[in-house]
Design an enzyme around this catalytic site. Structure first.
Site, PDB file in Angstrom:
ATOM      1  CG  HIS A 144      -2.270  -0.738   0.754  1.00 35.64           C
ATOM      2  ND1 HIS A 144      -2.294  -1.657  -0.253  1.00 35.64           N
ATOM      3  CD2 HIS A 144      -3.543  -0.655   1.198  1.00 35.64           C
ATOM      4  CE1 HIS A 144      -3.528  -2.105  -0.411  1.00 35.64           C
ATOM      5  NE2 HIS A 144      -4.312  -1.515   0.455  1.00 35.64           N
ATOM      6  CG  ASP A 211      -7.275   8.073   8.977  1.00 35.66           C
ATOM      7  OD1 ASP A 211      -7.195   8.141  10.211  1.00 35.66           O
ATOM      8  OD2 ASP A 211      -7.148   9.059   8.217  1.00 35.66           O
ATOM      9  CD  GLU A 321      -7.933  11.565  11.173  1.00 36.24           C
ATOM     10  OE1 GLU A 321      -8.465  11.842  10.075  1.00 36.24           O
ATOM     11  OE2 GLU A 321      -7.272  10.519  11.367  1.00 36.24           O
TER      12      GLU A 321
HETATM   13  C1  LIG Z   1      -5.948   3.632   1.720  1.00 34.54           C
HETATM   14  C2  LIG Z   1      -4.751   3.908   2.571  1.00 34.54           C
HETATM   15  C3  LIG Z   1      -4.911   4.562   3.774  1.00 34.54           C
HETATM   16  C4  LIG Z   1      -3.810   4.824   4.579  1.00 34.54           C
HETATM   17  N1  LIG Z   1      -4.002   5.460   5.764  1.00 34.54           N
HETATM   18  C5  LIG Z   1      -2.954   5.695   6.571  1.00 34.54           C
HETATM   19  C6  LIG Z   1      -3.140   6.338   7.836  1.00 34.54           C
HETATM   20  O1  LIG Z   1      -4.239   6.702   8.219  1.00 34.54           O
HETATM   21  N2  LIG Z   1      -2.038   6.531   8.599  1.00 34.54           N
HETATM   22  C7  LIG Z   1      -0.802   6.121   8.232  1.00 34.54           C
HETATM   23  O2  LIG Z   1       0.128   6.295   8.998  1.00 34.54           O
HETATM   24  N3  LIG Z   1      -0.595   5.545   7.028  1.00 34.54           N
HETATM   25  C8  LIG Z   1      -1.643   5.336   6.199  1.00 34.54           C
HETATM   26  N4  LIG Z   1      -1.438   4.740   4.983  1.00 34.54           N
HETATM   27  C9  LIG Z   1      -0.062   4.485   4.544  1.00 34.54           C
HETATM   28  C10 LIG Z   1       0.469   3.179   5.073  1.00 34.54           C
HETATM   29  O3  LIG Z   1       0.865   3.319   6.412  1.00 34.54           O
HETATM   30  C11 LIG Z   1       1.668   2.778   4.227  1.00 34.54           C
HETATM   31  O4  LIG Z   1       1.239   2.497   2.944  1.00 34.54           O
HETATM   32  C12 LIG Z   1       2.453   1.624   4.799  1.00 34.54           C
HETATM   33  O5  LIG Z   1       3.521   1.410   3.932  1.00 34.54           O
HETATM   34  C13 LIG Z   1       1.673   0.364   5.053  1.00 34.54           C
HETATM   35  O6  LIG Z   1       1.362  -0.354   3.899  1.00 34.54           O
HETATM   36  P1  LIG Z   1       1.774  -1.883   3.738  1.00 34.54           P
HETATM   37  O7  LIG Z   1       1.499  -2.617   4.984  1.00 34.54           O
HETATM   38  O8  LIG Z   1       1.156  -2.348   2.494  1.00 34.54           O
HETATM   39  O9  LIG Z   1       3.339  -1.784   3.568  1.00 34.54           O
HETATM   40  P2  LIG Z   1       4.184  -1.871   2.199  1.00 34.54           P
HETATM   41  O10 LIG Z   1       3.733  -0.786   1.314  1.00 34.54           O
HETATM   42  O11 LIG Z   1       4.130  -3.232   1.658  1.00 34.54           O
HETATM   43  O12 LIG Z   1       5.651  -1.573   2.745  1.00 34.54           O
HETATM   44  C14 LIG Z   1       6.019  -0.282   3.169  1.00 34.54           C
HETATM   45  C15 LIG Z   1       7.501  -0.252   3.522  1.00 34.54           C
HETATM   46  O13 LIG Z   1       7.725  -1.018   4.693  1.00 34.54           O
HETATM   47  C16 LIG Z   1       8.586  -2.113   4.412  1.00 34.54           C
HETATM   48  N5  LIG Z   1       8.016  -3.256   5.109  1.00 34.54           N
HETATM   49  C17 LIG Z   1       6.833  -3.873   4.896  1.00 34.54           C
HETATM   50  N6  LIG Z   1       6.663  -4.868   5.776  1.00 34.54           N
HETATM   51  C18 LIG Z   1       7.752  -4.875   6.567  1.00 34.54           C
HETATM   52  C19 LIG Z   1       8.184  -5.672   7.668  1.00 34.54           C
HETATM   53  N7  LIG Z   1       7.436  -6.667   8.139  1.00 34.54           N
HETATM   54  N8  LIG Z   1       9.372  -5.394   8.237  1.00 34.54           N
HETATM   55  C20 LIG Z   1      10.141  -4.384   7.773  1.00 34.54           C
HETATM   56  N9  LIG Z   1       9.798  -3.609   6.725  1.00 34.54           N
HETATM   57  C21 LIG Z   1       8.615  -3.854   6.138  1.00 34.54           C
HETATM   58  C22 LIG Z   1       8.576  -2.276   2.910  1.00 34.54           C
HETATM   59  O14 LIG Z   1       9.760  -2.851   2.423  1.00 34.54           O
HETATM   60  C23 LIG Z   1       8.405  -0.844   2.453  1.00 34.54           C
HETATM   61  O15 LIG Z   1       9.629  -0.176   2.464  1.00 34.54           O
HETATM   62  C24 LIG Z   1      -2.517   4.462   4.154  1.00 34.54           C
HETATM   63  C25 LIG Z   1      -2.343   3.812   2.925  1.00 34.54           C
HETATM   64  C26 LIG Z   1      -3.444   3.541   2.147  1.00 34.54           C
HETATM   65  C27 LIG Z   1      -3.253   2.860   0.833  1.00 34.54           C
END
Ligand SMILES: Cc1cc2nc3c(=O)[nH]c(=O)nc-3n(C[C@H](O)[C@H](O)[C@H](O)COP(=O)(O)OP(=O)(O)OC[C@H]3O[C@@H](n4cnc5c(N)ncnc54)[C@H](O)[C@@H]3O)c2cc1C
Length: 563
Positions: A144, A211, A321
């Site tokens: 994400h 969120d 917020e």
């Molecule tokens: C619809 C939507 C709403 C969102 N709302 C919020 C919000 O309200 N507040 C907020 O803070 N963020 C929000 N986000 C952002 C979100 O926190 C980031 O996208 C975050 O990266 C989490 O997504 P993911 O779990 O898919 O991680 P990924 O996108 O898969 O990874 C993000 C990063 O973390 C690393 N990573 C992933 N897993 C691990 C692990 N287990 N150990 C070490 N590194 C790792 C990856 O290599 C990459 O660098 C939102 C995103 C979306 C799409």
């Protein structure tokens, strides 16, 4: 499974790829020709059979002995126990791992690892770290991210969710305690929605949220994890007791404030640079049943932020917020359904009159036994606020529906084909002292003038004393700072104008001397990263050398690698 590093010429590789004997060949790195007569490319060769690499290559008919000698001369054998079926070269798997929620860039990995246990990740990292030229590895939560942060050019993407899918038991364990602190031990790949559901069964809940809950624990802890609860409890990274991490050296380490604390602080907000989080111990508290959810509208930004700041300074609220409502955007902004159709038309008239209005959103949690007193309590808490008379709206919802409020917006957008589209998001932290300049320069000066918003624009204040400066996450240097989320989306092929708008906003802040920090940052140069981390840069770099000296992990952040 055995693995070898081999150097192979272009001619050889075309022959080798036809051989059934070679199940997996990962192209790792292309180098300039050495020696001059050969274009040698480094491959990671994974073999089911325990041959020496020499025998292995020798068994392929296509290699002439002279070429073989040159190849063998470059061999750097190493072994690893990695079940081959977990490492996929399937085009669909590669394609999925090449993209993310942002849909702005594509970066192709050589393979995707579907781990069935933490040991599989350990083997992969050890294999790379022990190699002559290590290859990059990116943990991917649910991808994400917006700009390829979970991608790995020619490396291996680790699909963290398969830890959950391949696990026979639960990877969320809740520990209740009446005398000390309750907590949950959760896999780094777990979705926050699942953590919530599991803890609610015990009448418990994490304190700090995002969120949207369909994000992984490891993904948000690598950033910070913020929402309307953060003013009170700090970001999610402030609510973790302990973690299991696989460092870039291929070492499994348990860390907390008390043991291996340097790694603990490095990983929290560390953008995946120091280790892969396989378990996090999350703080829990008793869960409420219900939420009184309130929105109030303002036509004046200074009044709006003054009231927001007041609300985050008092005790009694659980969530604060705020967002913009523009005359051309729907009041609910595709995120959650809050306003009724009748409210919509009143709000639309107000927005048309002012061009831009500000929506302050707050929530108070309560239990069934407090149902008679919550209105009175809220009445007292909201005394003295200066929202537009008549423009206060309240809803009463269950705790889980409140926390999971963005899901309904997601499902609606999905049904309209508007979820899997480009998202040129920009998230910023703005110092409190400069938020009025930001409003006049950016909200009114750029966004309102361009008249093209296509997604929520969030703005709310956070208390810096709830952040721990020893962690990698970085914030502006003021007691209160604002988080700004420009969460726009576009059609598949017309997102450039939003990127131009983002550039204009960053340039404006730069020229106006507004000391922003990006949240979910992305930069192109090392200088930008140094500037982003400011006084923390030296420490960040030292920690990288200590925990991931070969710069194997999360190359998609582009801090220590161009890819
Ligand atoms: C619809 C939507 C709403 C969102 N709302 C919020 C919000 O309200 N507040 C907020 O803070 N963020 C929000 N986000 C952002 C979100 O926190 C980031 O996208 C975050 O990266 C989490 O997504 P993911 O779990 O898919 O991680 P990924 O996108 O898969 O990874 C993000 C990063 O973390 C690393 N990573 C992933 N897993 C691990 C692990 N287990 N150990 C070490 N590194 C790792 C990856 O290599 C990459 O660098 C939102 C995103 C979306 C799409």
């Amino acid at each position: 499974m055995l693995g070898y590093n081999v150097w192979i010429t272009d001619t050889e590789i075309s022959s080798l790829q036809t051989q059934d004997l070679i199940p997996i060949l990962l192209k790792i790195n292309t180098l300039t020709p050495t020696p001059p007569s050969y274009h040698l490319t480094r491959y990671l060769l994974l073999s089911h059979t325990p041959h020496s690499p020499y025998l292995f290559l020798f068994s392929t008919r296509f290699i002439s002995s002279t070429t073989l000698m040159s190849t063998i001369g470059k061999l750097s054998p190493c072994t690893s126990l990695l079940p081959p079926e977990l490492l996929s070269l399937d085009p669909n798997a590669i394609s999925l791992a090449s993209s993310d929620y942002g849909k702005l860039i594509r970066v192709t990995p050589a393979a995707v690892l579907y781990p069935s246990s933490e040991d599989d990740i350990l083997s992969l990292v050890r294999f790379s770290y022990g190699s002559f030229v290590p290859f990059s590895i990116a943990a991917r939560g649910v991808g994400h991210s917006i700009r390829g942060q979970a991608m790995a050019h020619n490396g291996v993407v680790v699909d963290m969710r398969s830890l959950n899918n391949n696990s026979s038991g639960t990877r969320i364990r809740v520990y209740e305690s009446s005398s000390s602190t309750s907590y949950a031990d959760v896999g780094g790949e777990q979705l926050w929605i699942d953590v919530l559901r599991a803890t609610l069964k015990h009448g418990l809940t994490p304190l700090s949220w995002t969120d949207y809950l369909y994000l992984t624990v490891g993904g948000t802890l690598s950033n910070a994890g913020i929402s309307g609860q953060s003013f009170r409890h700090g970001p999610q990274i402030s609510n973790v007791y302990e973690m299991d991490v696989i460092t870039g050296r291929g070492e499994p380490v348990t860390c907390s404030k008390h043991i291996n604390s340097e790694l603990f602080y490095a990983v929290l907000g560390g953008l995946g640079q120091f280790g892969i989080i396989t378990r996090a111990r999350i703080a829990l508290e008793p869960a409420p049943n219900r939420v009184r959810w309130i929105r109030m509208l303002y036509d004046d930004f200074a009044t709006f932020t003054r009231d927001q700041e007041h609300l985050i300074s008092i005790i009694g609220l659980d969530y604060v917020e705020g967002s913009l409502i523009m005359y051309q955007s729907p009041a609910n902004n595709g995120r959650s359904s809050f306003f009724s159709p009748t409210d919509h038309s009143r709000i639309a008239s107000l927005a048309t009159e002012h061009g831009i209005i500000y929506c302050l959103e707050l929530a108070k949690y309560y239990d069934n036994f407090a149902v008679d007193t919550v209105s009175e309590e809220l009445h007292l808490l909201l005394q003295g606020l200066s929202f537009i008379p008549g423009f206060i709206f309240a809803k009463d919802v269950s705790y889980i529906d409140f926390l999971n409020r963005v899901r309904s917006g997601e499902l609606k957008l999905q049904s309209q084909g508007l979820w899997d589209v480009p998202h040129p998001w920009l998230n910023l932290f703005v110092p409190r002292s400069q938020i009025l300049d930001f409003d006049s320069g950016v909200f009114k000066g750029i966004i309102l003038k361009q008249n093209k918003t296509t997604g929520p624009i969030l703005v709310y204040p956070l208390n810096r004393n709830k952040w721990d400066d020893r962690m990698s996450a970085t914030t502006p240097d003021e007691d209160i700072f604002y988080t700004i989320g420009l969460l726009q989306s576009s059609g598949m092929h017309d997102w450039e104008y939003l990127e131009d708008q983002n550039k204009e906003i960053l340039q404006f802040c730069d020229k106006a001397g507004i000391k922003i920090k990006q949240y979910l940052p992305h930069y192109k140069t090392k200088g930008d990263w140094m500037n982003h981390f400011g006084p923390k840069w030296d420490k960040f770099q030292e920690r990288k050398i200590k925990f991931d000296p070969e710069a194997i992990l999360s190359p998609g952040q582009r801090i220590f690698t161009s890819f």
